[in-house]
Design an enzyme around this catalytic site. Structure first.
Site, PDB file in Angstrom:
ATOM      1  N   PRO A 107       0.841  -1.199   0.000  1.00  0.00           N
ATOM      2  CA  PRO A 107       0.000   0.000   0.000  1.00  0.00           C
ATOM      3  C   PRO A 107       0.878   1.252   0.000  1.00  0.00           C
ATOM      4  CG  PRO A 107       0.048  -1.007   2.190  1.00  0.00           C
ATOM      5  CD  PRO A 107       0.785  -1.935   1.272  1.00  0.00           C
ATOM      6  N   VAL A 108       0.729   2.052  -1.006  1.00  0.00           N
ATOM      7  CA  VAL A 108       1.459   3.325  -1.091  1.00  0.00           C
ATOM      8  C   VAL A 108       0.411   4.407  -1.354  1.00  0.00           C
ATOM      9  CG1 VAL A 108       3.142   4.674  -2.413  1.00  0.00           C
ATOM     10  CG2 VAL A 108       3.630   2.291  -1.856  1.00  0.00           C
ATOM     11  N   SER A 127      -4.141   1.534  -0.448  1.00  0.00           N
ATOM     12  CA  SER A 127      -3.950   2.300   0.783  1.00  0.00           C
ATOM     13  C   SER A 127      -5.207   3.049   1.191  1.00  0.00           C
ATOM     14  CB  SER A 127      -2.817   3.300   0.542  1.00  0.00           C
ATOM     15  OG  SER A 127      -2.831   4.319   1.521  1.00  0.00           O
ATOM     16  N   TYR A 178      -5.643   2.374   7.602  1.00  0.00           N
ATOM     17  CA  TYR A 178      -5.167   3.214   8.689  1.00  0.00           C
ATOM     18  C   TYR A 178      -6.361   3.341   9.595  1.00  0.00           C
ATOM     19  CZ  TYR A 178      -0.634   4.494   6.892  1.00  0.00           C
ATOM     20  OH  TYR A 178       0.669   4.454   6.487  1.00  0.00           O
ATOM     21  N   THR A 231      -2.286  -1.353   9.270  1.00  0.00           N
ATOM     22  CA  THR A 231      -0.929  -0.836   9.498  1.00  0.00           C
ATOM     23  C   THR A 231      -0.819  -0.286  10.916  1.00  0.00           C
ATOM     24  OG1 THR A 231      -0.725  -0.363   7.166  1.00  0.00           O
ATOM     25  CG2 THR A 231       0.797   0.794   8.637  1.00  0.00           C
ATOM     26  N   LYS A 270       0.370  -5.095   9.644  1.00  0.00           N
ATOM     27  CA  LYS A 270       1.562  -4.620   8.922  1.00  0.00           C
ATOM     28  C   LYS A 270       2.402  -3.742   9.850  1.00  0.00           C
ATOM     29  CE  LYS A 270       2.811  -2.092   4.688  1.00  0.00           C
ATOM     30  NZ  LYS A 270       3.174  -0.748   5.118  1.00  0.00           N
ATOM     31  N   HIS A 295       8.127  -0.001   7.466  1.00  0.00           N
ATOM     32  CA  HIS A 295       7.522   1.061   6.647  1.00  0.00           C
ATOM     33  C   HIS A 295       8.576   1.693   5.739  1.00  0.00           C
ATOM     34  CE1 HIS A 295       3.548   3.267   6.794  1.00  0.00           C
ATOM     35  NE2 HIS A 295       4.213   4.085   5.995  1.00  0.00           N
ATOM     36  N   ASP A 330       8.298  -6.634   3.857  1.00  0.00           N
ATOM     37  CA  ASP A 330       8.691  -5.523   2.980  1.00  0.00           C
ATOM     38  C   ASP A 330       9.716  -4.654   3.674  1.00  0.00           C
ATOM     39  OD1 ASP A 330       7.624  -3.195   4.347  1.00  0.00           O
ATOM     40  OD2 ASP A 330       5.712  -3.405   3.324  1.00  0.00           O
ATOM     41  N   VAL A 356      13.063  -3.991  -0.539  1.00  0.00           N
ATOM     42  CA  VAL A 356      13.114  -4.930  -1.674  1.00  0.00           C
ATOM     43  C   VAL A 356      13.292  -4.134  -2.974  1.00  0.00           C
ATOM     44  CG1 VAL A 356      11.816  -6.626  -3.009  1.00  0.00           C
ATOM     45  CG2 VAL A 356      11.683  -6.635  -0.494  1.00  0.00           C
ATOM     46  N   ARG A 357      14.381  -4.409  -3.674  1.00  0.00           N
ATOM     47  CA  ARG A 357      14.687  -3.684  -4.910  1.00  0.00           C
ATOM     48  C   ARG A 357      15.055  -4.606  -6.063  1.00  0.00           C
ATOM     49  NH1 ARG A 357      12.659  -0.780  -2.061  1.00  0.00           N
ATOM     50  NH2 ARG A 357      13.287   1.240  -1.213  1.00  0.00           N
ATOM     51  N   ARG A 361       8.473   1.422  -2.920  1.00  0.00           N
ATOM     52  CA  ARG A 361       8.860   2.584  -3.722  1.00  0.00           C
ATOM     53  C   ARG A 361       9.108   2.297  -5.211  1.00  0.00           C
ATOM     54  NH1 ARG A 361      11.562   3.437   1.385  1.00  0.00           N
ATOM     55  NH2 ARG A 361      11.180   5.496   2.289  1.00  0.00           N
TER      56      ARG A 361
HETATM   57  C1  FMN Z   1       5.163   7.325  -0.510  1.00  0.00           C
HETATM   58  C2  FMN Z   1       4.843   6.173   0.381  1.00  0.00           C
HETATM   59  C3  FMN Z   1       3.550   6.079   0.877  1.00  0.00           C
HETATM   60  C4  FMN Z   1       3.215   5.005   1.683  1.00  0.00           C
HETATM   61  N1  FMN Z   1       1.919   4.886   2.113  1.00  0.00           N
HETATM   62  C5  FMN Z   1       1.573   3.844   2.868  1.00  0.00           C
HETATM   63  C6  FMN Z   1       0.229   3.676   3.269  1.00  0.00           C
HETATM   64  O1  FMN Z   1      -0.626   4.452   2.910  1.00  0.00           O
HETATM   65  N2  FMN Z   1      -0.062   2.614   4.047  1.00  0.00           N
HETATM   66  C7  FMN Z   1       0.891   1.720   4.457  1.00  0.00           C
HETATM   67  O2  FMN Z   1       0.588   0.779   5.183  1.00  0.00           O
HETATM   68  N3  FMN Z   1       2.167   1.840   4.071  1.00  0.00           N
HETATM   69  C8  FMN Z   1       2.519   2.869   3.283  1.00  0.00           C
HETATM   70  N4  FMN Z   1       3.803   2.979   2.860  1.00  0.00           N
HETATM   71  C9  FMN Z   1       4.777   1.948   3.224  1.00  0.00           C
HETATM   72  C10 FMN Z   1       4.787   0.793   2.203  1.00  0.00           C
HETATM   73  O3  FMN Z   1       3.606   0.065   2.265  1.00  0.00           O
HETATM   74  C11 FMN Z   1       5.957  -0.161   2.452  1.00  0.00           C
HETATM   75  O4  FMN Z   1       5.908  -0.629   3.762  1.00  0.00           O
HETATM   76  C12 FMN Z   1       7.306   0.490   2.189  1.00  0.00           C
HETATM   77  O5  FMN Z   1       7.261   1.277   1.022  1.00  0.00           O
HETATM   78  C13 FMN Z   1       8.387  -0.569   2.040  1.00  0.00           C
HETATM   79  O6  FMN Z   1       9.639   0.024   1.943  1.00  0.00           O
HETATM   80  P1  FMN Z   1      10.413   0.204   0.546  1.00  0.00           P
HETATM   81  O7  FMN Z   1       9.589   1.071  -0.302  1.00  0.00           O
HETATM   82  O8  FMN Z   1      11.695   0.860   0.934  1.00  0.00           O
HETATM   83  O9  FMN Z   1      10.626  -1.158  -0.013  1.00  0.00           O
HETATM   84  C14 FMN Z   1       4.184   4.041   2.038  1.00  0.00           C
HETATM   85  C15 FMN Z   1       5.468   4.147   1.518  1.00  0.00           C
HETATM   86  C16 FMN Z   1       5.800   5.184   0.685  1.00  0.00           C
HETATM   87  C17 FMN Z   1       7.185   5.226   0.114  1.00  0.00           C
HETATM   88  C1  LIG Z   2       0.487  15.760  10.647  1.00  0.00           C
HETATM   89  C2  LIG Z   2       0.207  14.659   9.706  1.00  0.00           C
HETATM   90  C3  LIG Z   2      -1.126  14.095   9.597  1.00  0.00           C
HETATM   91  C4  LIG Z   2      -1.505  13.241   8.418  1.00  0.00           C
HETATM   92  C5  LIG Z   2      -0.615  12.106   8.173  1.00  0.00           C
HETATM   93  C6  LIG Z   2      -1.135  11.027   7.288  1.00  0.00           C
HETATM   94  C7  LIG Z   2      -0.082   9.976   7.236  1.00  0.00           C
HETATM   95  C8  LIG Z   2      -0.278   8.944   6.201  1.00  0.00           C
HETATM   96  C9  LIG Z   2       1.033   8.342   5.962  1.00  0.00           C
HETATM   97  C10 LIG Z   2       1.186   7.774   4.600  1.00  0.00           C
HETATM   98  C11 LIG Z   2       2.334   6.862   4.670  1.00  0.00           C
HETATM   99  O1  LIG Z   2       2.175   5.738   5.040  1.00  0.00           O
HETATM  100  C12 LIG Z   2       3.680   7.307   4.387  1.00  0.00           C
HETATM  101  O2  LIG Z   2       3.879   8.404   3.871  1.00  0.00           O
HETATM  102  O3  LIG Z   2       4.612   6.552   4.686  1.00  0.00           O
END
Ligand code: FMN
Ligand SMILES: CCCCCCCCCCC(=O)C(=O)O
Length: 389
Positions: free
Chosen positions: A99-100, A128, A152, A178, A260, A284, A315, A318-319, A339
């Site tokens: 989830p991103v 996400s 979330y 998460t 997660k 994360h 996770d 992983v690249r 990413r």
């Molecule tokens: C831009 C961004 C947004 C993310 N948003 C979420 C999210 O909304 N929910 C969540 O559980 N994890 C989120 N993650 C974490 C990813 O699910 C994952 O755990 C993480 O990207 C793994 O690390 P890696 O990208 O270095 O491999 C986010 C990561 C990035 C880079």
């Molecule tokens: C002051 C911040 C309030 C809102 C935060 C929302 C966080 C979501 C995070 C998304 C994510 O998992 C990430 O960027 O990593």
């Protein structure tokens, strides 16, 4: 006969006979720099950035790179099958898209494009909560493909219940909760640019479209978007939650639930005791706790604690195909990719995400074969050594 993901390698060479080369690099570690050149530092800073001085993100890579594969020879790897069973489903390969959130900062087609790419390759996509597109619209883009939803866990119980009801109605089967983001961490790259997409209303689509969320607003979102954003910031997560609260999720979601962000063996045991179905060993991507244990270093302890009570996914860092091999050898059932697919999306939309998936799995398939294995289930810690130099 199972699909040979490695065929993508030959396809690329064959295309080369007509002068064509891949539109994007096949070494996925090159995508971040290309994306930054294309989009500028703001959005890429958000995606590439991590907590504190970045030490956890670096440790994630180091822990994977420190482990080295010990290839075995003459073991008949002609026919290979990468399929694995995860949460009661047979996946064509041990991979799902993590989830991103806020993917519209990468590409206007955002989550629907990533979801279509995953569906085209048969890989599950975990949508996400912080998506830039409402979950129902993304579900449509997924077609018949497996739909998984990341929660979330909102502070407001009615919003939480509403998200679960909407996800179920939209056909999502598994819930990924998460745990590692009850607060947003200290992220200098974003702080130095004073850039947070949510404050521009990006990543709030599931909230702004939610009846229970809207019920908490004095005015409709379009009349007072700033108040809607403030409401989102106050309730997107709840740092007051504890283990007994999981009962609420178990009561309100009848499919598999995966936690997660689990890194400690005792947390894995508590997850199993609470009736959860799986955990994702993840920090994360180093975005939450600076100075945290590398995800790959935490993996063996969690696998041991989980035993046969939980499905363990992995996770963070992983690249490459050999990273997938290593995570599986350490006991993960499958990995989530983060990413790199966001960069693939930024650079070439749906096709970019498909390229990333195909490269990763082709490289994994070749690594598996060249190391003397014909399926993920054949892997074990004995296939790795630790480089202590
Ligand atoms: C831009 C961004 C947004 C993310 N948003 C979420 C999210 O909304 N929910 C969540 O559980 N994890 C989120 N993650 C974490 C990813 O699910 C994952 O755990 C993480 O990207 C793994 O690390 P890696 O990208 O270095 O491999 C986010 C990561 C990035 C880079
Ligand atoms: C002051 C911040 C309030 C809102 C935060 C929302 C966080 C979501 C995070 C998304 C994510 O998992 C990430 O960027 O990593």
């Amino acid at each position: 006969m199972a699909k040979h993901w490695a065929d993508f390698q030959y396809e690329i060479y064959l295309n080369g006979l007509t002068g064509a080369v891949p539109r994007l690099p096949t070494d996925l570690t090159r995508l971040e720099a290309l994306t930054e050149r294309r989009l500028g530092p703001g959005p890429v800073g958000y995606v590439a950035g991590s907590a504190g001085d970045g030490s956890t993100a670096r440790a994630n890579r180091a822990a994977l790179e420190r482990r080295r594969i010990v290839p075995r020879m003459l073991r008949d790897v002609h026919e290979r099958d990468l399929s694995v069973e995860v949460l009661g489903r047979c996946l064509p390969a041990p991979l799902a898209l993590a989830p991103v959130g806020v993917l519209s900062i990468m590409h206007p087609d955002a989550e629907p494009a990533a979801a279509r790419a995953a569906a085209a390759q048969g890989v599950p996509y975990i949508l996400s909560s912080a998506s830039s597109t409402p979950m129902e619209q993304v579900a449509e883009a997924m077609g018949d493909a497996e739909r998984w939803f990341q929660l979330y866990w909102p502070k407001d119980r009615e919003v939480a219940r509403s998200f679960l009801n909407r996800a179920r109605a939209a056909g999502y089967t598994a819930l990924f909760v998460t745990l590692d983001t009850p607060l947003l961490s200290w992220r200098p790259r974003d702080l130095d640019q004073a850039y947070l997409p949510f404050l521009h209303g990006v990543g709030t689509a599931n909230y702004f479209s939610d009846p229970a969320f809207r019920a908490g607003l004095a005015k409709p979102v379009h009349e007072d978007p700033d108040a809607a954003v403030t409401h989102f910031v106050g309730m997107f997560a709840d740092p007051g939650k504890t283990w007994p609260d999981l009962a609420f999720l178990r009561e309100n979601w009848d499919g598999p639930i995966v936690l997660k962000g689990v890194l400690h063996p005792d947390d894995a045991r508590q997850a199993a005791d609470a009736g959860m179905d799986g955990v994702v060993v993840s920090n994360h991507g180093g975005r939450q706790v600076a100075g945290a244990v590398a995800a790959a270093d935490a993996l063996p302890g969690v696998v041991e604690a989980a035993g046969d009570r939980l499905t363990v996914l992995f996770d963070s860092g992983v690249r490459t195909g050999d990273d997938v091999f290593k995570a599986l050898a350490l006991g993960a059932r499958a990995v989530l990719l983060g990413r790199p697919y966001a960069y693939g999306l930024a650079l070439d939309g749906q096709a970019g995400v498909e390229h990333v998936i195909r490269c990763l799995l082709a490289e994994f398939d070749l690594t598996l074969a060249l190391s003397g294995h014909a399926s993920p289930s054949a892997l074990s810690p004995a296939d790795l050594v630790e480089d202590t130099a």
